[in-house]
Design a protein around this motif. Structure first.
Motif, PDB file in Angstrom:
ATOM      1  N   LYS A 154       0.819  -1.202   0.000  1.00  0.00           N
ATOM      2  CA  LYS A 154       0.000   0.000   0.000  1.00  0.00           C
ATOM      3  C   LYS A 154       0.864   1.270   0.000  1.00  0.00           C
ATOM      4  CE  LYS A 154      -0.918  -0.305   4.989  1.00  0.00           C
ATOM      5  NZ  LYS A 154      -2.021  -0.403   5.963  1.00  0.00           N
ATOM      6  N   GLU A 155       2.190   1.084   0.205  1.00  0.00           N
ATOM      7  CA  GLU A 155       3.086   2.225   0.146  1.00  0.00           C
ATOM      8  C   GLU A 155       3.702   2.321  -1.253  1.00  0.00           C
ATOM      9  OE1 GLU A 155       3.365   4.327   2.540  1.00  0.00           O
ATOM     10  OE2 GLU A 155       2.237   3.193   4.053  1.00  0.00           O
ATOM     11  N   LYS A 156       3.931   3.554  -1.708  1.00  0.00           N
ATOM     12  CA  LYS A 156       4.501   3.766  -3.033  1.00  0.00           C
ATOM     13  C   LYS A 156       5.854   3.073  -3.173  1.00  0.00           C
ATOM     14  CE  LYS A 156       5.879   7.386  -6.280  1.00  0.00           C
ATOM     15  NZ  LYS A 156       5.960   8.851  -6.508  1.00  0.00           N
ATOM     16  N   GLN A 157       6.666   3.140  -2.095  1.00  0.00           N
ATOM     17  CA  GLN A 157       7.991   2.522  -2.135  1.00  0.00           C
ATOM     18  C   GLN A 157       7.888   1.020  -2.343  1.00  0.00           C
ATOM     19  OE1 GLN A 157      10.134   2.402   1.547  1.00  0.00           O
ATOM     20  NE2 GLN A 157      12.147   2.401   0.573  1.00  0.00           N
ATOM     21  N   GLN A 158       6.868   0.388  -1.738  1.00  0.00           N
ATOM     22  CA  GLN A 158       6.689  -1.055  -1.891  1.00  0.00           C
ATOM     23  C   GLN A 158       6.392  -1.410  -3.350  1.00  0.00           C
ATOM     24  OE1 GLN A 158       3.639  -1.490   1.258  1.00  0.00           O
ATOM     25  NE2 GLN A 158       4.961  -3.082   2.099  1.00  0.00           N
ATOM     26  N   LEU A 178      20.032  -1.040  -0.926  1.00  0.00           N
ATOM     27  CA  LEU A 178      19.276   0.138  -0.508  1.00  0.00           C
ATOM     28  C   LEU A 178      20.132   0.930   0.471  1.00  0.00           C
ATOM     29  CD1 LEU A 178      15.909  -1.699   0.230  1.00  0.00           C
ATOM     30  CD2 LEU A 178      16.510  -0.491  -1.869  1.00  0.00           C
ATOM     31  N   ASP A 179      19.946   2.254   0.485  1.00  0.00           N
ATOM     32  CA  ASP A 179      20.719   3.074   1.411  1.00  0.00           C
ATOM     33  C   ASP A 179      20.384   2.723   2.862  1.00  0.00           C
ATOM     34  OD1 ASP A 179      22.195   4.454  -0.446  1.00  0.00           O
ATOM     35  OD2 ASP A 179      20.681   6.016  -0.704  1.00  0.00           O
ATOM     36  N   ASP A 180      19.099   2.556   3.139  1.00  0.00           N
ATOM     37  CA  ASP A 180      18.691   2.294   4.517  1.00  0.00           C
ATOM     38  C   ASP A 180      17.594   1.247   4.537  1.00  0.00           C
ATOM     39  OD1 ASP A 180      18.691   2.575   7.272  1.00  0.00           O
ATOM     40  OD2 ASP A 180      18.629   4.776   7.184  1.00  0.00           O
ATOM     41  N   GLU A 181      17.242   0.802   5.739  1.00  0.00           N
ATOM     42  CA  GLU A 181      16.210  -0.215   5.886  1.00  0.00           C
ATOM     43  C   GLU A 181      14.870   0.308   5.383  1.00  0.00           C
ATOM     44  OE1 GLU A 181      16.455  -2.794   9.548  1.00  0.00           O
ATOM     45  OE2 GLU A 181      17.762  -1.163  10.186  1.00  0.00           O
ATOM     46  N   ALA A 182      14.086  -0.594   4.795  1.00  0.00           N
ATOM     47  CA  ALA A 182      12.774  -0.232   4.263  1.00  0.00           C
ATOM     48  C   ALA A 182      11.723  -1.126   4.898  1.00  0.00           C
ATOM     49  CB  ALA A 182      12.762  -0.396   2.741  1.00  0.00           C
ATOM     50  N   GLN A 183      10.589  -0.546   5.246  1.00  0.00           N
ATOM     51  CA  GLN A 183       9.511  -1.319   5.848  1.00  0.00           C
ATOM     52  C   GLN A 183       8.720  -2.071   4.779  1.00  0.00           C
ATOM     53  OE1 GLN A 183       6.980   0.790   8.534  1.00  0.00           O
ATOM     54  NE2 GLN A 183       8.660   1.754   9.649  1.00  0.00           N
ATOM     55  N   ALA A 195       6.149  -8.163   2.794  1.00  0.00           N
ATOM     56  CA  ALA A 195       4.921  -8.127   1.988  1.00  0.00           C
ATOM     57  C   ALA A 195       5.244  -8.066   0.502  1.00  0.00           C
ATOM     58  CB  ALA A 195       4.071  -6.924   2.400  1.00  0.00           C
ATOM     59  N   VAL A 196       6.318  -7.355   0.144  1.00  0.00           N
ATOM     60  CA  VAL A 196       6.714  -7.266  -1.270  1.00  0.00           C
ATOM     61  C   VAL A 196       7.134  -8.646  -1.780  1.00  0.00           C
ATOM     62  CG1 VAL A 196       8.296  -6.214  -2.913  1.00  0.00           C
ATOM     63  CG2 VAL A 196       7.438  -4.871  -0.984  1.00  0.00           C
ATOM     64  N   ILE A 197       7.979  -9.331  -1.015  1.00  0.00           N
ATOM     65  CA  ILE A 197       8.426 -10.667  -1.422  1.00  0.00           C
ATOM     66  C   ILE A 197       7.240 -11.618  -1.510  1.00  0.00           C
ATOM     67  CG2 ILE A 197       9.668 -12.706  -0.568  1.00  0.00           C
ATOM     68  CD1 ILE A 197      11.500 -10.797  -1.943  1.00  0.00           C
ATOM     69  N   GLU A 198       6.331 -11.520  -0.560  1.00  0.00           N
ATOM     70  CA  GLU A 198       5.137 -12.384  -0.575  1.00  0.00           C
ATOM     71  C   GLU A 198       4.333 -12.166  -1.845  1.00  0.00           C
ATOM     72  OE1 GLU A 198       2.854 -15.359   0.905  1.00  0.00           O
ATOM     73  OE2 GLU A 198       4.398 -14.478   2.186  1.00  0.00           O
ATOM     74  N   GLN A 199       4.194 -10.905  -2.238  1.00  0.00           N
ATOM     75  CA  GLN A 199       3.411 -10.585  -3.433  1.00  0.00           C
ATOM     76  C   GLN A 199       4.101 -11.101  -4.687  1.00  0.00           C
ATOM     77  OE1 GLN A 199       0.529  -9.462  -3.073  1.00  0.00           O
ATOM     78  NE2 GLN A 199      -0.189  -8.325  -4.850  1.00  0.00           N
ATOM     79  N   VAL A 200       5.416 -10.922  -4.789  1.00  0.00           N
ATOM     80  CA  VAL A 200       6.167 -11.447  -5.938  1.00  0.00           C
ATOM     81  C   VAL A 200       6.019 -12.960  -6.007  1.00  0.00           C
ATOM     82  CG1 VAL A 200       8.485 -11.801  -6.892  1.00  0.00           C
ATOM     83  CG2 VAL A 200       7.845  -9.561  -5.964  1.00  0.00           C
ATOM     84  N   PHE A 213      14.305 -16.514  -2.829  1.00  0.00           N
ATOM     85  CA  PHE A 213      15.177 -15.893  -1.839  1.00  0.00           C
ATOM     86  C   PHE A 213      15.385 -14.436  -2.243  1.00  0.00           C
ATOM     87  CE2 PHE A 213      16.163 -20.192  -0.651  1.00  0.00           C
ATOM     88  CZ  PHE A 213      16.589 -20.125   0.680  1.00  0.00           C
ATOM     89  N   GLY A 214      14.939 -13.533  -1.386  1.00  0.00           N
ATOM     90  CA  GLY A 214      15.172 -12.114  -1.612  1.00  0.00           C
ATOM     91  C   GLY A 214      16.308 -11.629  -0.719  1.00  0.00           C
ATOM     92  N   PHE A 215      17.314 -10.985  -1.313  1.00  0.00           N
ATOM     93  CA  PHE A 215      18.466 -10.467  -0.563  1.00  0.00           C
ATOM     94  C   PHE A 215      18.459  -8.945  -0.660  1.00  0.00           C
ATOM     95  CE2 PHE A 215      19.706 -14.674  -2.174  1.00  0.00           C
ATOM     96  CZ  PHE A 215      20.108 -15.301  -0.992  1.00  0.00           C
ATOM     97  N   PHE A 216      18.473  -8.292   0.507  1.00  0.00           N
ATOM     98  CA  PHE A 216      18.447  -6.827   0.550  1.00  0.00           C
ATOM     99  C   PHE A 216      19.619  -6.339   1.402  1.00  0.00           C
ATOM    100  CE2 PHE A 216      14.152  -8.433   0.069  1.00  0.00           C
ATOM    101  CZ  PHE A 216      13.686  -7.720  -1.019  1.00  0.00           C
ATOM    102  N   PHE A 217      20.532  -5.594   0.756  1.00  0.00           N
ATOM    103  CA  PHE A 217      21.707  -5.075   1.467  1.00  0.00           C
ATOM    104  C   PHE A 217      21.478  -3.608   1.787  1.00  0.00           C
ATOM    105  CE2 PHE A 217      26.074  -3.194   1.295  1.00  0.00           C
ATOM    106  CZ  PHE A 217      26.494  -3.722   2.515  1.00  0.00           C
ATOM    107  N   PHE A 218      21.537  -3.285   3.089  1.00  0.00           N
ATOM    108  CA  PHE A 218      21.358  -1.904   3.540  1.00  0.00           C
ATOM    109  C   PHE A 218      22.737  -1.293   3.789  1.00  0.00           C
ATOM    110  CE2 PHE A 218      17.651  -4.252   5.491  1.00  0.00           C
ATOM    111  CZ  PHE A 218      16.771  -3.963   4.453  1.00  0.00           C
TER     112      PHE A 218
END
Length: 455
Positions: free
Chosen positions: A187-191, A219-224, A228-233, A243-248
């Protein structure tokens, strides 16, 4: 003081479990983790006053006499509650959990375990059986936990009881509209932006016959809301394993979020090696690191090593089995066990069929009764716990723990073909742990670099 706690980085099912546990243990104080999973933050903010969670600062200096633990059975995942407060060695633990594959290492705990889709379900059944009514707000929180942990009732481990408790909570006034609001994905634009970035960067890999999709984003910083994004994909693409890998970069952390539809894979077991947790189908972990992509490449190499057929009883059993005849007397049986330094042995007939099990304790009972000359069949245990050769090491270990026994005969049909002892299981786990630790060390992942996470 008596308290109720859940695992660190509390998710919706954990919070729902605590809310229902308050009705079962009204003299216990609920305590919150210093971390709340992003998917649960909106609910926590809305119901903060009603939840009435204490913090660890509130408990400082307070003697704790009893702890109810929900949604985990691992001492590591409640370690934040045990640091800095006086917890006596003989404290009473009561555990409500639905993760049968997790370690049962909380000392002296009374464990209530049911393999439901959501842990909240187990506590809901307790309320139903005791005819306890609850407030509509608490019913809404609990129902949100069930929806979240069952994947809206789509996961493979969803049970009839999950639906039964959901119906009970609706009857108590739970709001489906609020549940939907708490669970609405993207529901967030960033998501939405991240959703499309993941789709564009996904790669397909074949690892040991498993089709594994991976994505890597910096990503520069942690994202909320990344879960939910991975679940939707995962749902939109109808994937087998993701497997989703996110480096902050600013935090120097790598977040792993995984989803799974392959019955041969247990994500919680895989990500527990990186300090994570969750379920067979959904799990996550966070690792401190300065090198995001290089660590991901190492983790994928690690997957290639561990995604192999599970080690079975046949792999670790002793094939030369000392068996006892049901017709020999206890004296002779005692001499046989003493000669081979065993504490027990299967009892088999002349054709090798398993008919019982005799332990030194059984022989001791015969000695106390003055009946050492009677046949073994009079004192042996007839309801034997055995396993087939293709039973996994984990399954064997669970049977040993559940029945508090030290040996399990391995049988094909009724024929004894081997035996596995508690020592065999411990030796295997030690060797496996050393092997994994050595590989993780090569990746630069040390134990003190791991942070507990949930799916």
């Amino acid at each position: 003081m008596k308290i109720i706690v859940g695992h660190g980085n509390m998710d919706l099912d954990c919070i729902g479990s605590i809310v229902l546990a308050k009705y079962l243990f009204p003299d216990h104080l609920p305590v919150k983790s210093h971390l709340v999973h992003p998917v649960a933050r909106n609910l926590m903010n809305l119901y903060e006053d009603r939840l009435g969670f204490a913090t660890m600062a509130d408990l400082k200096g307070q003697p704790i006499e009893r702890i109810v633990v929900v949604d985990t059975r691992s001492v590591d995942r409640i370690s934040e509650y045990l640091r800095g407060i006086p917890v006596p060695a003989d404290i009473e633990y009561e555990v409500f959990d639905h993760h049968p594959s997790d370690g049962k290492d909380i000392p002296g705990a009374r464990i209530r375990e049911r393999n439901f889709g959501a842990n909240t379900t187990q506590l809901g059944l307790e309320l139903i059986s005791r005819h306890i009514s609850i407030a509509p707000e608490d019913a809404t929180i609990a129902l949100t936990g069930i929806y979240a942990d069952t994947g809206n009732f789509t996961h493979d481990n969803v049970s009839r009881e999950d639906f039964e408790v959901a119906a009970f909570l609706l009857a108590q006034g739970a709001s489906l509209k609020l549940v939907k609001d708490f669970l609405v994905p993207l529901k967030e634009k960033q998501q939405i932006v991240l959703f499309h970035e993941i789709l564009n960067t996904m790669q397909n890999r074949s690892i040991r016959g498993h089709q594994v999709q991976t994505c890597y984003l910096e990503l520069d910083d942690e994202a909320q809301g990344l879960g939910a994004v991975i679940e939707q994909v995962f749902e939109v693409e109808n994937l087998e394993v993701l497997f989703g890998f996110f480096f902050f970069r600013k935090k120097a952390k790598l977040l792993i979020i995984a989803r799974n539809n392959d019955s041969r894979i247990s994500l919680n077991e895989i990500l527990s090696d990186f300090g994570g947790g969750g379920h067979k189908q959904a799990a996550s972990a966070t690792i401190k690191t300065e090198e995001g992509m290089s660590l991901v490449e190492g983790i994928l190499a690690y997957l290639d090593r561990i995604l192999v057929p599970a080690v079975t009883a046949r792999d670790i059993m002793t094939e030369t089995v000392v068996t006892l005849s049901p017709e020999i007397d206890l004296i002779e049986a005692s001499k046989i066990l003493e000669s081979v330094s065993h504490t027990g042995a299967p009892v088999a007939d002349s054709e090798g069929n398993l008919v019982g099990f005799l332990t030194l304790r059984d022989i001791m009972n015969g000695r106390k009764a003055g009946q050492m000359h009677v046949p073994v069949r009079n004192f042996m245990t007839r309801k034997t716990i055995s396993a087939p050769p293709d039973a996994t090491v984990r399954e064997i270990g669970e049977r040993l723990f559940e029945h508090n026994i030290g040996h399990i005969p391995i049988t094909e049909g009724t024929k004894v073909i081997g035996i596995v002892t508690r020592a065999d299981i411990l030796d295997y786990k030690k060797t496996d742990r050393l092997r994994k630790t050595a590989f993780l060390s090569k990746l630069g992942v040390a134990t003190n670099d791991l942070e507990i996470a949930t799916a």
